[in-house]
Scaffold this active site. Structure first.
Site, PDB file in Angstrom:
ATOM      1  N   ASP B 432      -7.688   3.457  26.149  1.00 26.39           N
ATOM      2  CA  ASP B 432      -7.421   4.418  25.075  1.00 26.39           C
ATOM      3  C   ASP B 432      -5.821   4.398  24.769  1.00 26.39           C
ATOM      4  O   ASP B 432      -5.403   5.182  25.502  1.00 26.39           O
ATOM      5  CB  ASP B 432      -8.065   5.644  25.248  1.00 26.39           C
ATOM      6  CG  ASP B 432      -8.011   6.654  24.227  1.00 26.39           C
ATOM      7  OD1 ASP B 432      -7.316   6.518  23.319  1.00 26.39           O
ATOM      8  OD2 ASP B 432      -8.783   7.576  24.381  1.00 26.39           O
ATOM      9  N   HIS B 433      -5.573   4.038  23.487  1.00 27.95           N
ATOM     10  CA  HIS B 433      -3.848   3.988  23.525  1.00 27.95           C
ATOM     11  C   HIS B 433      -3.542   5.448  23.307  1.00 27.95           C
ATOM     12  O   HIS B 433      -2.203   5.705  23.296  1.00 27.95           O
ATOM     13  CB  HIS B 433      -3.504   3.103  22.094  1.00 27.95           C
ATOM     14  CG  HIS B 433      -2.176   2.510  22.282  1.00 27.95           C
ATOM     15  ND1 HIS B 433      -1.165   3.067  22.870  1.00 27.95           N
ATOM     16  CD2 HIS B 433      -1.955   1.570  22.070  1.00 27.95           C
ATOM     17  CE1 HIS B 433      -0.039   2.078  22.586  1.00 27.95           C
ATOM     18  NE2 HIS B 433      -0.691   1.056  22.313  1.00 27.95           N
ATOM     19  N   ARG B 434      -4.343   6.416  23.120  1.00 24.33           N
ATOM     20  CA  ARG B 434      -3.733   7.652  23.091  1.00 24.33           C
ATOM     21  C   ARG B 434      -3.105   8.268  24.261  1.00 24.33           C
ATOM     22  O   ARG B 434      -2.279   9.091  24.546  1.00 24.33           O
ATOM     23  CB  ARG B 434      -4.756   8.839  22.680  1.00 24.33           C
ATOM     24  CG  ARG B 434      -5.247   8.438  20.918  1.00 24.33           C
ATOM     25  CD  ARG B 434      -6.330   9.572  20.692  1.00 24.33           C
ATOM     26  NE  ARG B 434      -7.651   8.976  21.734  1.00 24.33           N
ATOM     27  CZ  ARG B 434      -8.839   9.770  21.738  1.00 24.33           C
ATOM     28  NH1 ARG B 434      -8.748  10.746  20.648  1.00 24.33           N
ATOM     29  NH2 ARG B 434      -9.602   9.628  22.588  1.00 24.33           N
TER      30      ARG B 434
END
Lengths: 466, 460
Positions: B432-434
């Site tokens: 999850d790039h967040r």
């Protein structure tokens, strides 16, 4: 020498310690409390309770001085300081005996003496320097409380310069009194002595009285105290204190000016320090920072099996906060589900001066500082029928809501009986009600509590009686 | 009046359950808190506790009964001053079969259907939702059936309002308040646009197929009704399979996962040394440590090196977890579940192996406890045993990463400029790039590969 094994040993029997022990007993833990003085700690013996007894007396005196307003006349109204103090001590004794009964009822052993950690799971208890018991405990809760802070040059001497202890048992009511510090303790004594006729001067280093309260409440309180005749110096320090045979001369410095005040007695109420000495913390992983024991959200210290609750872990220094921590700490130890860490914004605070002050949650400024967009409501006691009928038209309720969600962020009250009213807002916060449920709630008429309803309505532009 | 004991809803998505076992007989004294019965759902078997005191007067639903609807009376408890006469004649309600037939059409999803099962869907193993997302409370999950059973959802007013404003479905939120009540803080971590409630679905049966104007806030795929799908598919011949509660949760959770911006990182790990060590260990200790046990341990140690990846996104803060709890996808006959190896970084291989064997066995028999499959900070999905070479897995929210493990197979590799043969296992990390940036994810894979390829590190 007694030697015994316990599931839990609590050091200190104040409202944190004895409540923790009872909760532990309820959960089937074999528990003991160690107490070096009287059961019940400062709260019952030298704090909350005896001062409430004193303030009841001063409130009655205030009424007696204003009998005319209610259609009475009386002559020769007098009080006896000795009897006032006696009553206060009797009340404290009754409550302390009550704790003794509760300990017996819950089969909690009470060990008289000073406790010291003596290695993992071990506590050595001594009385007057002589060992009296070695206790073993799977869990140890330190609930040793706190005591008055002293300032250089203002060291209490028990005669001219008092801490809360001496101020609670005055041999006579002084004609004049200098109160240093305007937090709850300072202001309650100021109110007590003022209502018994003393000429009271309050000195506060910060820019307002009752500095933890909402700014508007502080301003309201100050105006009220000054109207009564108290002298209040904010942004002021005591630069010098000259002690004479029966009185002091204090040099106050504030706003670039110095003034001189004479007073028979001084009450020092400039904060408190944690009782962390002689507990055997040296060599353990219990961390102490600025006289307070460092704990996590479950009241655990760095040392396995050692916990700390109440005043000794830091503010707010309130009995009910200590009790709550005692319960959650014990429930956590017992492995109960659904234990929640303390949310300090749900801890109400009460000051029993005249007029009373009570609050819960964030002040308007704190809410804004946290980035909330707020809706604020006010309602004055003068708009409340019951307040007028009681002859208590001086007061105000203020509510602070999150404009986005309607969450009640804080409630701030000043006026008659607000200390009894604030629990309504405390419940509202714990249940996470929004303005909608508070508006929907039916408040009984005529009561002071209607001011709470109106202050909610006011935040949403719907106030009825003002 | 005798007190009716009803089939509890052990999670908000539960519509029916099986009565696995009665712990009390007719005539037994019952105290509040006593275990009355074991209730089996598709997810797990849970104990049902009595909330009232008295004598178990009559059992209305026998042991072994299947598909008992939530809220259906299952027993009668007699109060202190009541005797058997209070039970009256055989109550009509007891004898009545499950009233599925005349249930509203809305019950179609849960109506029993004798349809045969389709061929095994392998894809299921790819993802690893934590089930169920919203069973409230822990020990109290089975608590007051009279309340939980009537569809009432306990949430604070503030939580309800924030959920409404953010478009969060409260039914998909797990409550952390007293008795599992949903409080505002629980909404902060919930994703907006979780599946709409059934009522909402029914309210717009004629909605246009394209999620155009008027579409709800739901992110991602349009939610199509059966008729809409059939229309799109040109009315192909088909068999209708009921959607089990587990399947619905899988669908919901993995749809939620869409709101996480995903990226993928792959690495080939040579495992010859690992296999040798495993053979040695198993021979010497008469153990049965599996390749997957090594993967669990290696992933946990890699997360310990790169704690930034052991974290979850919330709108308020990134929550970096203190413990490393590895959720491991276990395929079931009709779904999957992700039991958790807690604190895997601190456990030895033998312990991980034993725990995993026990968890998997109990997962297959539906005997996992809630806390054994709810939570977890990182997931592993291993399809190597099916011969899958490599694949990508869907993140199991609120986790931020999942490791997809392929088969270990002999492949040509280049070593010191010459061709050689090595056993290679391809692994792909979904992030999850967040929460996890490319370099962070890459460092995690690097750490994992290092440990897998030099398994002596596992012993450290």
């Amino acid at each position: 020498m007694a030697e015994a094994n316990y599931d839990l040993v609590v050091v200190g029997s104040g409202p944190g310690g004895y409540v923790a022990a009872i909760r532990a007993a309820q959960l089937g833990m074999k528990s003991a409390v160690v107490e070096r003085e009287a059961l019940g700690g400062i709260c019952l013996n030298w704090g909350c309770i005896p001062t409430k007894a004193l303030l009841r007396t001063s409130e009655i005196n205030h009424l007696l001085q204003n009998l005319d307003a209610f259609g009475f006349s009386a002559k020769d109204v007098r009080y006896d300081a000795k009897k006032i103090v006696e009553r206060s001590r009797k009340v404290a004794k009754q409550l302390s005996d009550g704790v003794k009964y509760l300990m017996r009822k819950n089969k909690i052993d009470v060990v008289d003496g000073e406790a010291k950690l003596a290695g993992p799971g071990k506590i050595a208890v001594a009385k007057g320097g002589k060992p009296v018991a070695d206790l073993r405990a799977k869990h140890i809760i330190l609930a040793t409380g706190a005591r008055a802070r002293s300032l250089p040059g203002l060291e209490p001497d028990g005669k001219l310069v008092w801490t809360y202890r001496e101020a609670m048992i005055p041999p006579a009511i002084p004609k004049s009194l200098l109160v240093v510090g305007s937090g709850a303790i300072g202001i309650e004594f100021a109110s007590f002595y003022h209502d018994l006729g003393a000429d009271v001067t309050v000195v506060e280093v910060l820019d307002r009285v009752l500095p933890v309260e909402d700014e508007e409440i502080s301003a309201f309180a100050r105006k009220s105290f000054e109207k009564q005749g108290m002298k209040i110096h904010t942004g002021t320090t005591v630069k010098e204190l000259k002690r004479a045979a029966d009185g002091v001369t204090a040099t106050l410095e504030g706003g670039g000016k110095t003034t001189s005040v004479k007073a028979e007695r001084v009450v020092l109420a400039v904060g408190i320090v944690g009782n962390v000495e002689n507990l055997g913390l040296e060599g353990t992983k219990v961390k102490v920072e600025r006289t307070h024991i460092v704990v996590d959200q479950w009241c655990a210290t760095g040392e396995p099996g050692v916990y700390a609750i109440g005043d000794v872990v830091g503010p707010p220094w309130l009995a009910h906060k200590a009790s709550h921590e005692g319960v959650l700490c014990v429930e956590r130890i017992a492995g109960l589900n659904n234990v929640h860490p303390l949310d300090v914004t749900n801890v109400p605070g009460c000051t029993y001066c005249r007029p009373q002050v009570a609050s819960v949650g964030l002040t308007e400024k704190a809410a804004k500082d946290k980035g909330f967009e707020v809706k604020v409501g006010h309602f004055p006691y003068i708009g409340n029928g019951k307040a007028i009928a009681l002859g208590e038209p001086e007061g105000m309720v203020k509510t602070v809501f999150d404009a986005k969600t309607g969450a009640l962020l804080g409630a701030h009250m000043i006026g008659a009986e607000v200390t009894e009213l604030i629990q309504g807002f405390a419940i509202a916060r714990t249940l996470e009600t929004t303005e909608a449920e508070l508006i929907e709630t039916i408040f009984p008429h005529p009561t002071l509590s209607e001011t709470m309803h109106e202050a909610v309505l006011d935040a949403y532009g719907r106030v009825i009686h003002f | 009046m005798p007190i009716e004991v009803r089939m509890p809803a052990l999670s908000p998505t539960m519509t029916e359950g099986n009565l696995a076992k009665w712990h009390k007989k007719e005539g037994d004294a019952v105290k509040a808190g006593d275990v009355l019965a074991e209730i089996e759902t598709d997810k797990a078997t849970m104990e049902m506790e009595a909330v009232d005191e008295g004598t178990l007067g009559r059992i209305l639903v026998p042991e072994g009964a299947q598909g008992v609807k939530v809220n259906e009376p299952i027993a009668l408890i007699l109060g202190e001053d009541e005797d058997k006469s209070a039970l009256g004649a055989k109550p009509a309600a007891a004898a009545k079969p499950a009233p599925a037939a005349k249930a509203a059409p809305a019950a179609a999803a849960s109506a029993p259907s004798p349809s045969p099962q389709p061929s095994p869907q392998r894809g299921e193993g790819v993802s690893a939702p934590t089930l169920p997302p919203s069973a409230r409370g822990q020990g109290e999950a089975a608590a007051p059936p009279s309340h939980a059973g009537n569809g009432r959802l306990f949430a604070s007013p503030l939580a309800r309002r924030i959920a409404r404003d953010r478009g969060v479905d409260l039914a998909a939120v797990r409550g952390s308040g007293p008795h599992g009540r949903i409080v505002a803080a629980d909404i902060a971590g919930a994703r907006p646009g979780a599946a709409p409630r059934p009522a909402e679905q029914q309210a717009r049966p004629q909605a246009p197929l394209a999620p155009a104007a008027g579409a709800p806030r739901t992110a991602g795929a349009a939610l199509l009704t059966k008729d809409q799908v059939l229309a799109l598919a040109g009315n192909l011949a088909h068999t209708e399979l009921p959607i089990s509660p587990m399947r619905r949760v899988i669908a919901q959770r993995l749809t939620q996962s869409e709101s996480a911006p995903h990226f993928y990182l792959s690495a080939d790990c040579e495992i010859d040394r690992l296999l040798a060590m495993r053979a040695q260990a198993n021979a010497a200790a008469d153990a049965k440590i599996s390749l997957n046990d090594f993967v669990i341990k290696a992933a946990a140690l890699a997360l310990k090196e790169i704690p930034e990846a052991n974290a979850s996104w919330s709108e308020d803060a990134i929550l970096q977890w203190t413990e490393i709890d590895i959720s491991v996808a276990v395929a079931l006959e009709h779904g999957l579940i992700t039991p958790i190896v807690k604190g895997a970084d601190k456990k030895g291989l033998a312990q991980i192996s034993a725990e995993m064997r026990d968890l998997a066995a109990r997962a297959r028999t539906g005997k996992l406890k809630l806390e054994e499959f709810q939570g977890g900070t990182f997931s592993i999905s291993n399809l190597g045993m099916f011969g899958t070479k490599d694949f990508t897995a869907v993140i199991n929210p609120p986790q931020s990463a999942i490791l997809a493990v392929g088969a270990g197979e002999k492949r040509p590799v280049v070593k010191e400029g010459a061709l050689a043969v090595a056993t290679v296992m391809s692994c792909t990390l979904t992030c999850d790039h967040r929460v996890i940036d490319g370099a962070t994810g890459a460092r995690l894979m690097q750490a994992f590969k290092k440990i897998i390829e030099a398994p002596a590190l596992l012993a450290l």
